[in-house]
Design a protein around this motif. Sequence first.
Motif, PDB file in Angstrom:
ATOM      1  N   TYR A  50       0.845  -1.210   0.000  1.00  0.00           N
ATOM      2  CA  TYR A  50       0.000   0.000   0.000  1.00  0.00           C
ATOM      3  C   TYR A  50       0.876   1.256   0.000  1.00  0.00           C
ATOM      4  N   GLU A  51       1.883   1.250   0.883  1.00  0.00           N
ATOM      5  CA  GLU A  51       2.759   2.428   0.980  1.00  0.00           C
ATOM      6  C   GLU A  51       3.731   2.487  -0.209  1.00  0.00           C
ATOM      7  N   GLY A  52       4.283   1.338  -0.572  1.00  0.00           N
ATOM      8  CA  GLY A  52       5.334   1.323  -1.598  1.00  0.00           C
ATOM      9  C   GLY A  52       4.819   1.574  -2.999  1.00  0.00           C
ATOM     10  N   LEU A  53       3.577   1.155  -3.280  1.00  0.00           N
ATOM     11  CA  LEU A  53       3.051   1.311  -4.638  1.00  0.00           C
ATOM     12  C   LEU A  53       1.976   2.399  -4.707  1.00  0.00           C
ATOM     13  N   ALA A  54       1.621   2.949  -3.536  1.00  0.00           N
ATOM     14  CA  ALA A  54       0.710   4.097  -3.452  1.00  0.00           C
ATOM     15  C   ALA A  54      -0.558   3.908  -4.285  1.00  0.00           C
ATOM     16  N   ASP A  55      -1.164   2.736  -4.147  1.00  0.00           N
ATOM     17  CA  ASP A  55      -2.379   2.459  -4.910  1.00  0.00           C
ATOM     18  C   ASP A  55      -3.424   1.892  -3.939  1.00  0.00           C
ATOM     19  N   SER A  56      -4.648   2.455  -3.996  1.00  0.00           N
ATOM     20  CA  SER A  56      -5.686   2.055  -3.029  1.00  0.00           C
ATOM     21  C   SER A  56      -6.090   0.590  -3.180  1.00  0.00           C
ATOM     22  N   LYS A  57      -5.735  -0.023  -4.305  1.00  0.00           N
ATOM     23  CA  LYS A  57      -6.115  -1.439  -4.464  1.00  0.00           C
ATOM     24  C   LYS A  57      -5.395  -2.333  -3.453  1.00  0.00           C
ATOM     25  N   TYR A  58      -4.348  -1.810  -2.828  1.00  0.00           N
ATOM     26  CA  TYR A  58      -3.604  -2.613  -1.838  1.00  0.00           C
ATOM     27  C   TYR A  58      -4.021  -2.290  -0.399  1.00  0.00           C
ATOM     28  N   ARG A  59      -5.110  -1.510  -0.214  1.00  0.00           N
ATOM     29  CA  ARG A  59      -5.512  -1.128   1.152  1.00  0.00           C
ATOM     30  C   ARG A  59      -5.804  -2.379   1.989  1.00  0.00           C
ATOM     31  N   PRO A  60      -5.127  -2.534   3.148  1.00  0.00           N
ATOM     32  CA  PRO A  60      -5.408  -3.722   3.961  1.00  0.00           C
ATOM     33  C   PRO A  60      -6.870  -3.720   4.407  1.00  0.00           C
ATOM     34  N   CYS A  61      -7.523  -4.857   4.347  1.00  0.00           N
ATOM     35  CA  CYS A  61      -8.918  -4.956   4.761  1.00  0.00           C
ATOM     36  C   CYS A  61      -9.026  -4.613   6.258  1.00  0.00           C
ATOM     37  N   PRO A  62      -9.993  -3.778   6.653  1.00  0.00           N
ATOM     38  CA  PRO A  62     -10.130  -3.421   8.076  1.00  0.00           C
ATOM     39  C   PRO A  62     -10.294  -4.641   8.991  1.00  0.00           C
ATOM     40  N   LEU A  63     -10.879  -5.707   8.459  1.00  0.00           N
ATOM     41  CA  LEU A  63     -11.042  -6.908   9.295  1.00  0.00           C
ATOM     42  C   LEU A  63      -9.684  -7.550   9.603  1.00  0.00           C
ATOM     43  N   LEU A  64      -8.769  -7.500   8.648  1.00  0.00           N
ATOM     44  CA  LEU A  64      -7.412  -8.023   8.880  1.00  0.00           C
ATOM     45  C   LEU A  64      -6.731  -7.187   9.967  1.00  0.00           C
ATOM     46  N   VAL A  65      -6.891  -5.865   9.869  1.00  0.00           N
ATOM     47  CA  VAL A  65      -6.292  -4.973  10.867  1.00  0.00           C
ATOM     48  C   VAL A  65      -6.853  -5.297  12.257  1.00  0.00           C
ATOM     49  N   LYS A  66      -8.173  -5.498  12.307  1.00  0.00           N
ATOM     50  CA  LYS A  66      -8.823  -5.760  13.601  1.00  0.00           C
ATOM     51  C   LYS A  66      -8.338  -7.076  14.205  1.00  0.00           C
ATOM     52  N   TYR A  67      -8.220  -8.102  13.403  1.00  0.00           N
ATOM     53  CA  TYR A  67      -7.752  -9.395  13.921  1.00  0.00           C
ATOM     54  C   TYR A  67      -6.333  -9.259  14.487  1.00  0.00           C
ATOM     55  N   VAL A  68      -5.489  -8.528  13.783  1.00  0.00           N
ATOM     56  CA  VAL A  68      -4.108  -8.366  14.265  1.00  0.00           C
ATOM     57  C   VAL A  68      -4.119  -7.569  15.579  1.00  0.00           C
ATOM     58  N   GLU A  69      -4.972  -6.534  15.638  1.00  0.00           N
ATOM     59  CA  GLU A  69      -5.068  -5.745  16.877  1.00  0.00           C
ATOM     60  C   GLU A  69      -5.556  -6.606  18.045  1.00  0.00           C
TER      61      GLU A  69
END
Length: 290
Positions: free
Chosen positions: A255-274
């Motif tokens: 997401y950061e390296g290619l600056a394209d919204s298609k790589y946005r991490p899914c919020p559910l993935l973020v929540k599980y990691v949190e």
Amino acid sequence: MTDGSDDTAIRSVGVIGAGQMGSGIAHVSALAGFDVKIHDVSLERIESGLATINGNMARQVASGRITEEERQQAIARISGSEDLAGLGEVDLVIESAVENEEVKRDIFKRLCPLLKPEALLATNTSSISITRLASSTDRPERFIGIHFMNPVPVMELVELVRGIATEDTTFETARVYVDKLDKTIAVSEDFPAFMVNRILLPMINEAIYVLYEGVGSVVAIDTAMRLGARHPMGPLELADFIGLDTCLSIMQVLYEGLADSKYRPCPLLVKYVEAGWLGRKTQRGFYDYR
Ligand code: CAA
């Protein structure tokens, strides 16, 4: 060289990190005849890595892939060291610590003064820039990405990634080392997540979006991809297998390296990691392993 021996050849390998990737790299290196030193921060972690190697080699003996004698010889080639200085004499060090740039940089800073000047340094990073990591070492010309796949003893591919400063002799020495492991090499340019993870992780992230949007259940999504696309594991099962923290780190690098919204991490993935639900290693992810 007058005696036919190759001064640049790798004979001993140091592995930093005794987790699933590090223990796998130690496993295949020892079976291929290299002397192996595993380093991790505690004796418990080293012992757990050695137990994993023992268990996985026992599986290979049971299925006839290796002999009991080969297992014993390989195990005898592996030793552990809690102290980074234990890697001081090896020809090649492969860093396989957590997928976090700061952690890796800190390891290289402490490790480099301990290494032989001619030693090669490699990273098993699954996504971070090789050029950037190399710049934090004292030997960018002898630094390279050697990216193994999980489970290392089973998967046939290794990605080789040169940084901008990597010398040809470094690449060639690393290529010979990987050939001796009987793995197939795919050469990748130094772009975020290289090739396998650039393609695989967005697929996994999309599967998590499919779950998040309620399109299908965990089991339905995995069944769909196992039977509908003939993947050996469904994407959510595979995410648990890789580790959800690693999946999130790779998506963030994309997401950061290619600056394209298609790589946005899914919020559910973020929540599980949190939540600390990191997959198999914490016994809870998209599936419950308790
Ligand atoms: N060590 C040694 N052998 C192992 C092993 C291990 N850790 N895991 C499995 N095996 C062996 C088994 O002993 C078995 O061997 P035989 O054929 O000789 O009997 C064989 O592998 C198949 O294993 P199983 O029968 O237990 O199970 P399976 O058929 O379901 O296969 C699997 C398991 C190989 C993991 C398979 O499900 C698979 O290929 N999954 C996909 C894995 C994948 O996509 N990996 C890439 C992840 S991405 C990555 O790694 C990059 C990154 O940076 C994140």
